[in-house]
Design an enzyme around this catalytic site. Sequence first.
Site, mmCIF file in Angstrom:
data_model
loop_
_atom_site.group_PDB
_atom_site.id
_atom_site.type_symbol
_atom_site.label_atom_id
_atom_site.label_comp_id
_atom_site.label_asym_id
_atom_site.label_seq_id
_atom_site.Cartn_x
_atom_site.Cartn_y
_atom_site.Cartn_z
ATOM 1 N N ASP A 183 0.828 -1.199 0.000
ATOM 2 C CA ASP A 183 0.000 0.000 0.000
ATOM 3 C C ASP A 183 0.864 1.253 0.000
ATOM 4 O O ASP A 183 1.870 1.311 0.716
ATOM 5 C CB ASP A 183 -0.879 -0.008 1.260
ATOM 6 C CG ASP A 183 -1.834 1.164 1.305
ATOM 7 O OD1 ASP A 183 -2.484 1.408 0.290
ATOM 8 O OD2 ASP A 183 -1.907 1.835 2.349
ATOM 9 N N HIS A 259 -9.978 0.092 1.020
ATOM 10 C CA HIS A 259 -10.750 1.210 0.445
ATOM 11 C C HIS A 259 -11.509 0.861 -0.841
ATOM 12 O O HIS A 259 -11.345 1.503 -1.880
ATOM 13 C CB HIS A 259 -9.864 2.431 0.215
ATOM 14 C CG HIS A 259 -8.517 2.182 -0.388
ATOM 15 N ND1 HIS A 259 -8.304 1.362 -1.474
ATOM 16 C CD2 HIS A 259 -7.293 2.677 -0.054
ATOM 17 C CE1 HIS A 259 -7.027 1.359 -1.777
ATOM 18 N NE2 HIS A 259 -6.392 2.140 -0.921
ATOM 19 N N ASP A 332 -7.578 5.201 6.095
ATOM 20 C CA ASP A 332 -6.516 5.498 5.128
ATOM 21 C C ASP A 332 -5.950 6.893 5.409
ATOM 22 O O ASP A 332 -5.737 7.701 4.507
ATOM 23 C CB ASP A 332 -7.032 5.403 3.693
ATOM 24 C CG ASP A 332 -5.915 5.468 2.653
ATOM 25 O OD1 ASP A 332 -4.724 5.397 3.035
ATOM 26 O OD2 ASP A 332 -6.225 5.602 1.446
#
Length: 477
Positions: A183, A259, A332
């Site tokens: 990520d 997400h 996030d």
Amino acid sequence: MANEDHSDPSAIANEAQPAPSVILSEGRSPQSKDPIHIDATGLTLAPGFADPHVHFRDPGQTYKESMVSGCAAAASGGYTNVLIMPNTVPAMDGATITDPNAPGAKEVLDAGYDNVIDFLQHYEAAHNVTLPVKYDLCVCASKGRDGHEASDPDDWGRYLPGVDDEEKDADQLAHPVTAISDDGSAVTPEILDQVFANTRETGLYLIEHCEHHDTGAVNEGPVSRKLGVPGIPEDTELNIVRRDIDKARETGVHVHFQHVSTAISFEAIRAAKAEGLPITCETAPHYLALCDEALLEYGTLAKMNPPLRGRADRLATIAAVADGTVDLLATDHAPHTLDEKALGFLEAPNGIIGLECAYGVCHKVLVDGGHISDARLIELMSVAPARLMGHTPTDITALLDRETDASREPDAKRVLDLTQVADPGDVDLVVLDTTAEWTVEPERFHSQARNTPFGGWRVTGRPLATIVDAALAFSRL
């Protein structure tokens, strides 16, 4: 009327209760502090929120956020545990730093450590600070997080929980590596097989950034055309979701999709779950509260990856929360400076901060909107993410049962004395006012960053006290 909650009602009843008056200590060491008293009567007591998806920019980009400011933001938002993503500088791949002149290397080496995992595990000791929340670490899927070569378990396997624990110090035990991810990038095709093999062999779960595109800056559609900005098709998310579902079917590896933002991806995930595959997913507050039309109002403060989608996808995201397809909510949290965000749609970095207003935004959209109950929101922000991260949420019922006194007067105020619990490390709580209405004021955030489109929003529901290890970590009471 709220949609049916896809959870065990009795379990949720055990995990959120009317709050009593609470006696506890200030700080992270209950035995070393004088007791203090907070009156939480009439509020809601729940297990502390957990977030398996935060970026604290330390080491390497502490001008955006540090561990100190990021953890302070988490505590302010009601979070007691977070998972640090591996896109630090240097990347968190466990490899020994060999170039002292590389970006971020000096911070790690000057602290007396030779890799980022050791540095973050011993952050409090190295910087003589006490952080107000707990945290785990996520290791890179690829070396340097550059996507070309899978990271080597020989570099990071010793940091996993249960591996040579007798040789670890207390800081290493407290902050283990519990997941693997690249990520904010998806795992690249060239290393996909090896990453899945590493994940399976080490017993971790794969956190997948389910989005890949080589061009484009915002969602492809009428808004991108109005802005004159290259668009990103929605199948850039679906392609990664389908690919990794196939790989999970082949290997049995648990894949957690970050997400998720499109109706077509949720459909694929629903089908995978119906098949019994080890798939979980999250979405973020901004995909519930905003669609790509927000770009016209907030500009690059609403630029993120995956991009904000169209109205139909936003409604599909809310529906996926309501029907149980979405397992949890994560922020996030992605700090950037406002100068960076002012660079324009093509150059501005993706992402927004979210820890300090996540509960209020989600409560406004989901609970006030009639989609889920207060108890379900607590499950999505507390219970489910804690369990994903391998932690056991605090048993609220057991805590309250221990303070029951048959001789107590019927009208006497209930008091929960946390200074007397046998294991303070098992007590991580948040006190919530589910009815509070308040205005998001980024200039008052504890985060160093201010990059949020939610400034000025009126939201409902607010964390008023955060309790970590049976001690007060943050309070608005």
